[in-house]
Design an enzyme around this catalytic site. Structure first.
Site, mmCIF file in Angstrom:
data_model
loop_
_atom_site.group_PDB
_atom_site.id
_atom_site.type_symbol
_atom_site.label_atom_id
_atom_site.label_comp_id
_atom_site.label_asym_id
_atom_site.label_seq_id
_atom_site.Cartn_x
_atom_site.Cartn_y
_atom_site.Cartn_z
ATOM 1 N N ARG A 56 0.830 -1.219 0.000
ATOM 2 C CA ARG A 56 0.000 0.000 0.000
ATOM 3 C C ARG A 56 0.856 1.257 0.000
ATOM 4 N NH1 ARG A 56 -1.788 1.691 4.474
ATOM 5 N NH2 ARG A 56 -2.080 -0.389 5.384
ATOM 6 N N TYR A 109 -16.969 18.281 -12.804
ATOM 7 C CA TYR A 109 -17.360 16.880 -12.951
ATOM 8 C C TYR A 109 -18.354 16.532 -11.839
ATOM 9 C CZ TYR A 109 -17.074 11.838 -13.069
ATOM 10 O OH TYR A 109 -17.384 10.509 -13.136
ATOM 11 N N ASP A 187 -8.269 20.292 -12.506
ATOM 12 C CA ASP A 187 -8.606 19.011 -13.129
ATOM 13 C C ASP A 187 -8.315 19.150 -14.627
ATOM 14 O OD1 ASP A 187 -9.855 16.823 -14.337
ATOM 15 O OD2 ASP A 187 -11.478 16.761 -12.860
ATOM 16 N N LYS A 212 -9.478 8.267 -18.552
ATOM 17 C CA LYS A 212 -9.883 8.892 -19.813
ATOM 18 C C LYS A 212 -8.730 8.874 -20.826
ATOM 19 C CE LYS A 212 -13.543 9.458 -17.293
ATOM 20 N NZ LYS A 212 -13.841 10.663 -16.541
HETATM 21 C C1 LIG Z 1 -14.203 10.974 -15.169
HETATM 22 C C2 LIG Z 1 -13.774 12.233 -14.555
HETATM 23 C C3 LIG Z 1 -13.420 12.307 -13.204
HETATM 24 C C4 LIG Z 1 -13.529 11.109 -12.264
HETATM 25 O O1 LIG Z 1 -12.610 10.110 -12.599
HETATM 26 P P1 LIG Z 1 -12.863 8.540 -12.351
HETATM 27 O O2 LIG Z 1 -11.647 7.918 -12.923
HETATM 28 O O3 LIG Z 1 -14.137 8.176 -13.064
HETATM 29 O O4 LIG Z 1 -13.006 8.334 -10.883
HETATM 30 C C5 LIG Z 1 -12.978 13.520 -12.696
HETATM 31 N N1 LIG Z 1 -12.909 14.625 -13.495
HETATM 32 C C6 LIG Z 1 -13.250 14.593 -14.789
HETATM 33 C C7 LIG Z 1 -13.144 15.845 -15.597
HETATM 34 C C8 LIG Z 1 -13.705 13.412 -15.367
HETATM 35 O O5 LIG Z 1 -14.047 13.399 -16.656
#
Ligand SMILES: *Cc1c(COP(=O)(O)O)cnc(C)c1O
Length: 396
Positions: A56, A109, A187, A212
């Site tokens: 971990r 998000y 983000d 993504k």
């Molecule tokens: C999908 C997404 C998240 C969350 O990520 P996960 O991998 O689904 O937990 C956060 N910010 C943005 C802009 C996203 O598209």
């Protein structure tokens, strides 16, 4: 030896995604790092900072990806992988002190917004949501006038926002946040470090849903944080270790494998998105198109000044069609495509299409007739032909 941090720093991002994180260049070494499946490591005596200790705390399979992402974001330190984008959001939000003010885009998000709202409901933090494209409103939220008004502890940026594609003025807002004493987290999921580098624009921390574009094949869920500040990184690493939202070794390996083609994928999907956005904005069945690359888009100028492209997410709002409302027309369009995949998420090689308000958690300010398109790497004419035949099912 594999390429050093200094050697990689002199290379372009297109090369870094391919060349970073390789095993030593010694005879009979593999060219790809192995997957290390072990929950613990040999050792005696007190554990030091360099010790792996336990599964971990660290895993060698995380290192190449973390090193590469740090390089790509222009950070002085390696990134940190997390079990998901939201696990990374959770770690980043833990940096807001008890009772501290968090300023966040109205169209962040949805999972991020839900987490922040729940923290606020419990009284752990104070949440102020703002239209992130309205620089004056964000500044007011950061440092409100009045003797008793509380300045913000953290500014959360998402630019472009998901799904409204609002563009924040990152340099100006980070400066205002720092002046108010707030830390800035951006983000950067929609842009990837190839298109936008928030650290070089003034942010303290960059967040990715690695799920993504970075991993890019819709086959893993992972997140990451990157910073050049050693104290912040230590706090985030501590949070990961203690809260336990760590990446599985196989997922980390797949993310590095996906990262190898990031530059090619981003280049192709951005090019295709620009073509499709132009054609969609001329279609009579569509009410409006949001894509920062369109010269008439409200975010176009800002995007041009702080991004190296415009990404590959397009949002369209559908007009009513005959007896159908705009939302019904959107559902019909999504149901009629044969090549585009009707599914949530974005940033994979395959093109995805979704009416966002099918999610109950999506903010009510996101229009019911809004469809988000995540453009993949297929042939542009095949993608267009499929959209056109689906639009034709609406008549007009
Ligand atoms: C999908 C997404 C998240 C969350 O990520 P996960 O991998 O689904 O937990 C956060 N910010 C943005 C802009 C996203 O598209």
């Amino acid at each position: 030896m594999s390429l050093s941090h200094e050697q990689l720093a002199g290379l372009s991002a297109e090369t870094v995604v391919v060349a970073s994180g390789r095993p030593p260049r010694d005879r009979d070494q593999p060219v790809n790092p192995p997957i290390v499946l072990s929950s613990t490591y040999f050792g005696t005596g007190p554990l030091g900072d360099g010790d792996r200790g336990y599964g971990r705390y660290s895993n060698p399979t995380w290192d190449p990806f973390e090193e590469a992402l740090g390089q790509l974001e222009g950070a002085e330190l390696p990134g940190l992988l997390f079990a998901s984008g939201l696990a990374a959001v959770s770690a980043a939000l833990s940096l807001v002190p008890a009772g501290g003010v968090l300023v966040m885009p109205t169209h962040s998000y949805s999972g991020t917004l839900v987490m922040a709202a729940e923290l606020a409901q419990k009284g752990f933090i104070e949440l102020r949501t703002v239209d992130i494209a309205d620089t004056g409103a964000v500044k007011e939220a950061l440092a409100p006038a009045g003797p008793d008004a509380k300045a913000a502890a953290m500014l959360w940026l998402e630019s472009p926002t998901n799904p409204m594609l609002g563009i924040a003025d990152i340099p100006e807002l980070t400066e205002a946040a720092h002046a108010a004493g707030a830390m800035v987290v951006t983000d950067n999921t929609f842009s990837t470090p190839l298109v936008q580098q928030p650290l070089t624009l003034g942010s303290d921390v960059v967040l990715h849903s690695v799920t993504k574009y970075l991993a890019g094949h819709s086959d893993v869920v992972l997140g990451a944080l990157v910073t050049s500040n050693a104290d912040i990184r230590a706090a985030l690493l501590h949070h990961r270790t203690i809260h336990g939202a760590i990446a599985g070794p196989f997922e980390a390996w797949l993310a590095l494998r996906g990262l190898r083609t990031l530059a090619l994928r981003v280049e192709r999907s951005q090019e295709t998105a620009a073509v499709l956005a132009g054609r969609l904005s001329n279609d009579p069945r569509i009410e409006s198109v949001r894509f920062p690359g369109l010269p008439g888009d409200p975010g176009h100028q800002r995007a041009t000044s702080q991004m190296k492209g415009f990404g590959s997410i397009i949002c369209i709002q559908m007009k009513p069609a005959g007896a159908l409302t705009g939302a019904d027309a959107a559902d019909k369009l999504v149901g009629a495509v044969k090549l585009w995949l009707p599914a949530t998420s974005l940033g994979g090689v395959e093109s995805l299409i979704e009416r966002r308000r099918r999610h109950a958690a999506e903010p009510a300010s996101v229009p019911e007739n809004l469809i988000r398109l995540s453009v993949g790497v297929e042939n542009v004419e095949d993608l267009w032909a499929d959209l056109r035949q689906a639009l034709d099912t609406l008549g007009g």
